[in-house]
Design a protein around this motif. Structure first.
Motif, short mmCIF file in Angstrom:
data_model
loop_
_atom_site.label_atom_id
_atom_site.label_comp_id
_atom_site.label_asym_id
_atom_site.label_seq_id
_atom_site.Cartn_x
_atom_site.Cartn_y
_atom_site.Cartn_z
N SER A 218 0.83 -1.19 0.00
CA SER A 218 0.00 0.00 0.00
C SER A 218 0.87 1.25 0.00
O SER A 218 2.06 1.20 0.36
N ILE A 219 0.26 2.35 -0.42
CA ILE A 219 0.95 3.62 -0.53
C ILE A 219 -0.09 4.73 -0.34
O ILE A 219 -1.23 4.53 -0.75
N PRO A 220 0.20 5.83 0.35
CA PRO A 220 1.52 6.33 0.76
C PRO A 220 2.07 5.61 1.99
O PRO A 220 1.33 5.04 2.79
N CYS A 221 3.39 5.67 2.11
CA CYS A 221 4.08 5.05 3.23
C CYS A 221 3.72 5.79 4.51
O CYS A 221 3.63 7.02 4.54
N THR A 222 3.53 5.03 5.59
CA THR A 222 3.10 5.62 6.86
C THR A 222 4.27 5.99 7.78
O THR A 222 4.04 6.41 8.92
N LEU A 223 5.51 5.84 7.34
CA LEU A 223 6.64 6.26 8.15
C LEU A 223 6.66 7.78 8.28
O LEU A 223 6.08 8.51 7.46
N GLN A 228 11.37 8.53 6.43
CA GLN A 228 11.36 8.38 4.97
C GLN A 228 12.60 9.00 4.34
O GLN A 228 13.20 8.42 3.42
N ALA A 229 13.00 10.17 4.84
CA ALA A 229 14.19 10.83 4.29
C ALA A 229 15.44 9.98 4.52
O ALA A 229 16.28 9.83 3.62
N ARG A 230 15.57 9.39 5.71
CA ARG A 230 16.72 8.54 6.02
C ARG A 230 16.70 7.27 5.16
O ARG A 230 17.75 6.78 4.74
N SER A 231 15.50 6.76 4.92
CA SER A 231 15.38 5.57 4.07
C SER A 231 15.82 5.86 2.65
O SER A 231 16.53 5.06 2.03
N CYS A 232 15.42 7.00 2.11
CA CYS A 232 15.81 7.37 0.75
C CYS A 232 17.32 7.54 0.63
O CYS A 232 17.91 7.17 -0.39
N MET A 233 17.96 8.09 1.67
CA MET A 233 19.41 8.23 1.66
C MET A 233 20.10 6.87 1.65
O MET A 233 21.07 6.65 0.94
N GLU A 234 19.57 5.92 2.43
CA GLU A 234 20.16 4.58 2.50
C GLU A 234 19.97 3.84 1.18
O GLU A 234 20.85 3.13 0.70
N ILE A 235 18.80 4.03 0.55
CA ILE A 235 18.54 3.42 -0.75
C ILE A 235 19.51 3.95 -1.80
O ILE A 235 20.09 3.18 -2.59
N VAL A 251 13.34 -2.55 -3.66
CA VAL A 251 14.13 -2.54 -2.42
C VAL A 251 13.27 -3.03 -1.26
O VAL A 251 12.13 -2.59 -1.10
N ASP A 252 13.81 -3.94 -0.46
CA ASP A 252 13.18 -4.39 0.79
C ASP A 252 13.97 -3.80 1.95
O ASP A 252 15.20 -3.92 1.99
N LEU A 253 13.25 -3.19 2.90
CA LEU A 253 13.91 -2.53 4.03
C LEU A 253 13.26 -2.92 5.35
O LEU A 253 12.11 -3.38 5.39
N MET A 254 14.02 -2.70 6.44
CA MET A 254 13.51 -2.88 7.79
C MET A 254 13.85 -1.64 8.59
O MET A 254 15.00 -1.20 8.61
N LEU A 255 12.84 -1.06 9.24
CA LEU A 255 13.07 0.08 10.12
C LEU A 255 13.23 -0.44 11.54
O LEU A 255 12.29 -0.97 12.13
N VAL A 256 14.43 -0.31 12.09
CA VAL A 256 14.73 -0.75 13.45
C VAL A 256 14.87 0.51 14.29
O VAL A 256 15.83 1.26 14.15
N GLY A 257 13.89 0.77 15.15
CA GLY A 257 13.83 2.06 15.81
C GLY A 257 13.56 3.12 14.77
O GLY A 257 12.55 3.08 14.07
N ASP A 258 14.48 4.06 14.62
CA ASP A 258 14.37 5.06 13.55
C ASP A 258 15.41 4.84 12.46
O ASP A 258 15.59 5.71 11.60
N THR A 259 16.08 3.70 12.50
CA THR A 259 17.18 3.44 11.57
C THR A 259 16.76 2.45 10.48
O THR A 259 16.37 1.32 10.78
N PRO A 260 16.83 2.85 9.20
CA PRO A 260 16.48 1.93 8.12
C PRO A 260 17.66 1.03 7.74
O PRO A 260 18.81 1.49 7.68
N TYR A 261 17.38 -0.23 7.51
CA TYR A 261 18.36 -1.21 7.04
C TYR A 261 17.90 -1.76 5.69
O TYR A 261 16.70 -1.98 5.49
N ILE A 262 18.84 -1.97 4.78
CA ILE A 262 18.53 -2.60 3.50
C ILE A 262 18.55 -4.12 3.69
O ILE A 262 19.56 -4.70 4.07
N LEU A 263 17.42 -4.75 3.44
CA LEU A 263 17.37 -6.22 3.48
C LEU A 263 17.84 -6.80 2.16
O LEU A 263 18.70 -7.66 2.12
N GLU A 264 17.25 -6.31 1.07
CA GLU A 264 17.65 -6.75 -0.27
C GLU A 264 17.35 -5.63 -1.25
O GLU A 264 16.47 -4.80 -1.01
N ILE A 265 18.07 -5.64 -2.36
CA ILE A 265 17.85 -4.65 -3.41
C ILE A 265 18.07 -5.32 -4.75
O ILE A 265 18.96 -6.17 -4.89
#
Length: 390
Positions: A218-223, A228-235, A251-265
């Motif tokens: 679904s979209i828009p993203c609820t983060l 969202q800005a930090r996720s875009c930088m990591e992507i 891109v698959d990501l996981m938000l841990v706390g406020d920190t985004p991690y790349i799972l797969e791309i």
């Protein structure tokens, strides 16, 4: 040249036809809708790179593309390198299609991702228990569609999960990695040249463990805006690290706390209705973007998104069996917020209880006044579709 002819790839072929492009569709022989649409058919295993390269030269292709599957990406990369076409080259394509090479590439460039190790033999499971701990994820190195991906909660479950991942891997290799606890979400990043032009972040709905597959988006993203800005930088950092070019990257990501991690791309666009999801929200055709990028055409992006909240949901079979009939109530077919209803299963088809993306028998896409409303409606309509078994 388009690699693939199944349900996921057919919309790409249809858009190419609407543009008046000559389509050379590569696929194993079979009852695939996309093959019937092709101007030229090439019946070939996707891994027969030299054969596909020979046909690409024969037809003097101007571009090569795919969507929704990783298995074809290295072959596309090889053709791109050999013929000087637009897209992600072979070395990067291989790294994006191999979860272990991908992880190493991300770690080398300081991109946040789960730590892990490759485990080819059962003797290495002890090392994984000691260095990673539990819970952990067991992943086939070279699968897509969430096949061969399992969450492992306890040591006694590890061997069976590892063996199942190994069976799903064409190379028999498995990555064991730490389980990141948080909010899983995803993105479709439009990459023009090597530059990220636009990122569409989306919410993911997943199956319950031990299976681990998306059942909806679904979209828009609820983060939050900051998340969202930090996720875009990591992507963007991940795309640069792996050398992804001229594609829509899933891109698959996981938000841990406020920190985004790349799972797969991936060096290709997502499946399971993701092209439609971002197209409705952005007011454009994502398949057309894939074609333009493959042909080296400059993108013309709208400055203002329509911003239409929408959601998709997979239609699942509750059991393994042979389909006698699929019943769709009028309340589903005629719902005013239904954007698309697709039923893939036909009478006589063998289907499986939903475990991974390719098990879906259909899907629904709906719009709503809000993303939460759309998610609930998509789930409700999908649940009303009834499968009668032989």
């Amino acid at each position: 040249m388009i690699l693939g002819a199944g349900n996921t790839v057919t919309p790409l072929i249809e858009q190419a036809k609407r543009r008046g492009l000559v389509t050379i569709v590569v696929s194993p022989d079979g009852d695939y809708k996309g093959l019937k649409l092709a101007d030229h058919q090439v019946h070939c295993d996707f891994r027969h790179t030299e054969t596909i390269l020979e046909y690409a030269r024969h037809y003097a292709i101007d571009g090569i593309a795919c969507t929704g599957t990783d298995v074809v990406v290295p072959t596309i990369g090889r053709v791109i390198d050999e013929l000087g076409l637009y897209g992600t080259g072979y070395e990067s394509a291989v790294a994006c299609s191999d979860k272990w090479l991908m992880k190493q590439g991300l770690i080398r460039r300081g991109v946040r991702t789960a730590r892990g190790l490759v485990c080819d033999m059962p003797d290495a499971l002890t090392l994984a228990k000691e260095t990673i701990g539990f819970p952990l994820m067991s992943k086939a190195v070279d699968s897509s569609g969430s096949q061969g991906v399992f969450k492992v909660d306890r040591p006694e479950e590890l061997h069976d999960a590892w063996n199942a991942s190994k069976q799903a891997s064409s190379s028999g290799r498995v990555v064991l990695e730490e389980y990141l606890e948080g909010i899983e979400f995803g993105a479709q990043a439009i990459v023009e040249g090597s530059r990220v032009k636009t990122v569409f972040l989306h919410n993911d709905q997943l199956t319950s463990p031990p299976d681990h597959a998306p059942v909806g988006h679904s979209i828009p993203c609820t983060l939050s805006p900051d998340q969202q800005a930090r996720s875009c930088m990591e992507i963007a950092a991940a795309i640069e690290a792996l050398g992804i070019c001229d594609t829509v990257s899933n891109v698959d990501l996981m938000l841990v706390g406020d920190t985004p991690y790349i799972l797969e791309i991936a060096a290709r666009m997502g499946a399971t209705c993701l092209p439609e999801t971002i197209s409705i929200f952005g007011g454009f055709n994502a398949y057309d973007v894939v074609l333009s990028l493959a042909l080296g055409e400059p993108l013309v992006a709208a400055d203002i998104y329509k911003g239409m909240p929408n959601a998709s949901r997979m239609i699942e079979s509750p059991q393994d069996g042979v389909v006698l009939q699929v019943r769709v109530p009028e309340s589903v077919r005629l719902h005013p917020n239904l954007h698309r209803l697709s039923i893939y299963a036909k009478p006589g088809d063998s289907v499986r209880r939903f475990r991974v993306g390719p098990d879906r028998i259909g899907d629904v896409i709906v719009t709503g006044a809000s993303v939460n409303e759309a998610e609930q409606l998509a789930a409700d309509l999908a649940s009303l579709v009834e499968i009668v078994f032989a």
